[in-house]
Design a protein around this motif. Structure first.
Motif, PDB file in Angstrom:
ATOM      1  N   ALA A   1       0.535  -1.268   0.235  1.00  0.00           N
ATOM      2  CA  ALA A   1       0.024   0.207  -0.149  1.00  0.00           C
ATOM      3  C   ALA A   1       0.794   1.134  -0.313  1.00  0.00           C
ATOM      4  O   ALA A   1       0.452   2.054  -0.689  1.00  0.00           O
ATOM      5  CB  ALA A   1      -0.698  -0.389   1.503  1.00  0.00           C
ATOM      6  N   LEU A   2       1.965   1.349   0.813  1.00  0.00           N
ATOM      7  CA  LEU A   2       3.105   2.342   0.883  1.00  0.00           C
ATOM      8  C   LEU A   2       3.874   2.424   0.147  1.00  0.00           C
ATOM      9  O   LEU A   2       4.280   3.776  -0.369  1.00  0.00           O
ATOM     10  CB  LEU A   2       3.619   2.473   2.272  1.00  0.00           C
ATOM     11  CG  LEU A   2       3.423   2.349   3.718  1.00  0.00           C
ATOM     12  CD1 LEU A   2       4.790   2.082   4.290  1.00  0.00           C
ATOM     13  CD2 LEU A   2       3.032   3.462   3.689  1.00  0.00           C
ATOM     14  N   CYS A   3       3.944   1.341  -1.179  1.00  0.00           N
ATOM     15  CA  CYS A   3       4.096   2.025  -2.482  1.00  0.00           C
ATOM     16  C   CYS A   3       3.623   2.809  -3.815  1.00  0.00           C
ATOM     17  O   CYS A   3       4.061   3.141  -4.645  1.00  0.00           O
ATOM     18  CB  CYS A   3       5.317   0.312  -2.797  1.00  0.00           C
ATOM     19  SG  CYS A   3       6.265   0.328  -2.387  1.00  0.00           S
ATOM     20  N   LYS A   4       2.282   2.369  -3.191  1.00  0.00           N
ATOM     21  CA  LYS A   4       1.734   2.912  -4.568  1.00  0.00           C
ATOM     22  C   LYS A   4       1.278   3.935  -4.983  1.00  0.00           C
ATOM     23  O   LYS A   4       1.629   4.611  -6.352  1.00  0.00           O
ATOM     24  CB  LYS A   4      -0.569   2.838  -4.422  1.00  0.00           C
ATOM     25  CG  LYS A   4      -0.739   1.273  -4.088  1.00  0.00           C
ATOM     26  CD  LYS A   4      -0.515   0.562  -5.419  1.00  0.00           C
ATOM     27  CE  LYS A   4      -0.751  -1.138  -6.047  1.00  0.00           C
ATOM     28  NZ  LYS A   4      -0.668  -2.219  -4.691  1.00  0.00           N
ATOM     29  N   PRO A   5       1.889   5.037  -3.500  1.00  0.00           N
ATOM     30  CA  PRO A   5       1.716   6.398  -3.961  1.00  0.00           C
ATOM     31  C   PRO A   5       3.333   6.992  -4.770  1.00  0.00           C
ATOM     32  O   PRO A   5       3.397   7.945  -5.305  1.00  0.00           O
ATOM     33  CB  PRO A   5       1.628   7.407  -3.088  1.00  0.00           C
ATOM     34  CG  PRO A   5       1.061   6.202  -2.153  1.00  0.00           C
ATOM     35  CD  PRO A   5       1.143   5.089  -2.295  1.00  0.00           C
TER      36      PRO A   5
END
Length: 446
Positions: free
Chosen positions: A106-110
């Motif tokens: 989830a942290l990598c998506k942005p």
């Protein structure tokens, strides 16, 4: 080995008054994990649906460059999958390790909003796949440990069906965002990040912390005397690396690992298959994000029936049949005349392949390893498969660049035909498809 009591319905438990109480066909932990996977897959498939076109048409990558990046996307998870499985078994907290994996993804998506060249995109995708590698084996172990052995094909089918619902909704969301939003690809990446966070929240709030070893009743292969909850739970104590490596001494697990790796070496990645389909049929770029919907829709409809069928007639048969269907899809791409129904038929065969293999494989692995090493066993086989597919992406991208799309696919089809035949021989049934007798396990895994 023991024979299951056929006098009671499958999944039934004995009531205090001596009667029979039917247990739920699907455990609540399986449904909760399915919901997490559904939401997470909406996020992931939004990115996956547009990524091939974004990289090839937007950033100008060659087929070889895309093959390398696609290999990273699918292969990096293999390098950490063993770590995730072993850590989950070692600290005896499968939910924690799975949560860390979902959180990292989830942290990598942005970060995709900031990456607009090959190097940064490759790093972000590698980190995102690291999260996937961490979570896959602990999640599948939670499913198998929460489900009786005779119902695991169905349980994995239910989970994969929910997961595939997300895979169905993700490309749809990407399609509508691309056509409605000014930002195009950046808008897709931004919405994907928000959905991924929601998946982590659902995991934290709704996946029961107690789901794990001992919740699925007596371990397959145990004596009837071990049917009480206390007797069925694995002995406490940390799992060490020596015990994990000893799993490779189990002949059935070793055969599964070798065969899935061989088949993975000749399984063209989804992204390449969709690019091949567009190249062969001339599908407009606007409709490209919708191609995964065909695969996902068939997978969604047939994942549960395929899992139940595997429980009934044997997981080996269904697993190999799935690869035969994929081979038929390759044949259509190579030799079928160009007609309007060709894309639909290829996508149906692709979805049938996943329905017959994706949930059946972890169910087969779970039937060969003890509960205390369930995540490690699933990770061992999954790692071999993922590394093999990483190699296939590199080789296929190079072959496409040098020979062209047709010869590259013909080589993959020939290899898949040979490997399926080898797997059929190696995995021929020599005993019932159940877990080994604990007395026969290597020392340290009992």
């Amino acid at each position: 080995m023991y024979l299951a009591d056929r006098s009671a319905p499958v999944g039934a438990k004995t009531a205090p008054d001596g009667g029979s109480v039917r247990a739920p066909a699907v455990a609540s932990a399986v449904l909760a994990l399915g919901a997490v996977s559904l939401i997470t897959d909406v996020s992931s498939e939004m990115v996956t649906a547009v990524l091939p076109l974004y990289l090839v048409a937007g950033l100008g990558l060659s087929p070889l460059g895309f093959g390398a990046l696609d290999g990273v996307y699918n292969g990096v998870s293999a390098l950490v999958q063993l770590t995730g499985g072993h850590l989950a078994d070692r600290i005896r907290n499968h939910k924690l390790i799975a949560g860390i994996g979902y959180g990292l993804s989830a942290l990598c998506k942005p970060l995709l909003l900031l990456a607009h060249s090959l190097g940064p995109v490759g790093v972000v995708l590698a980190l995102e796949r690291t999260g996937k590698g961490l979570r896959t084996a602990p999640r599948d172990a939670l499913i198998s440990l929460s489900t009786p052995a005779e119902l695991q094909g169905r349980a994995f089918g239910v989970h994969r069906a929910m997961d595939t619902t997300g895979a169905l909704l993700g490309p749809l969301a990407a399609f509508f965002i691309l056509n409605a939003a000014v930002g195009g690809y950046d808008a897709v990446f931004g919405v994907s990040a928000c959905v991924a966070v929601l998946g982590v929240v659902v995991l934290v709030l709704f996946v029961p912390p107690g789901a794990g070893p001992g919740t699925a009743g007596p371990e397959p292969g145990a004596s009837p005397k071990a049917a009480s909850p206390k007797a069925s739970a694995p002995k406490p104590g940390a799992v060490n690396l020596r015990e994990a490596l000893a799993l490779l001494r189990l002949p059935r697990l070793r055969a599964l690992a070798v065969c899935t790796a061989l088949l993975g070496l000749t399984t063209v990645s989804d992204a390449f298959l969709y690019l091949l389909l567009q190249d062969r049929t001339g599908i407009h770029e606007q409709w490209f994000p919708l191609l995964p919907l065909g695969t996902a829709a068939v997978f969604l409809l047939l994942a549960v029936p395929a899992g139940a069928l595997a429980d009934r007639i044997g997981r080996r048969t269904v697993f190999l049949a799935g690869h035969a269907l994929l081979l038929a899809g390759y044949g259509l791409l190579l030799w079928a005349p160009r007609w309007p129904g060709l894309p639909w038929l290829v996508l149906v065969l692709h979805g049938l392949f996943y329905a017959a293999t994706d949930g059946v494989l972890p169910a087969a692995v779970a039937a060969t390893v003890p509960a205390k090493l369930r995540a490690t066993g699933i990770a061992l086989v999954g790692t071999g498969q993922a590394l093999a597919r990483f190699g296939c992406s590199l080789a296929f991208g190079a072959a496409w660049t040098v020979w062209g799309a047709g010869p590259a696919l013909a080589a993959a089809a020939a290899g898949l035909c040979c490997c399926t035949a080898v797997a059929g021989f190696v995995l021929r049934p020599a005993a019932p498809d159940t877990a080994p007798d604990p007395a026969a396990l290597p020392r340290g895994t009992r």
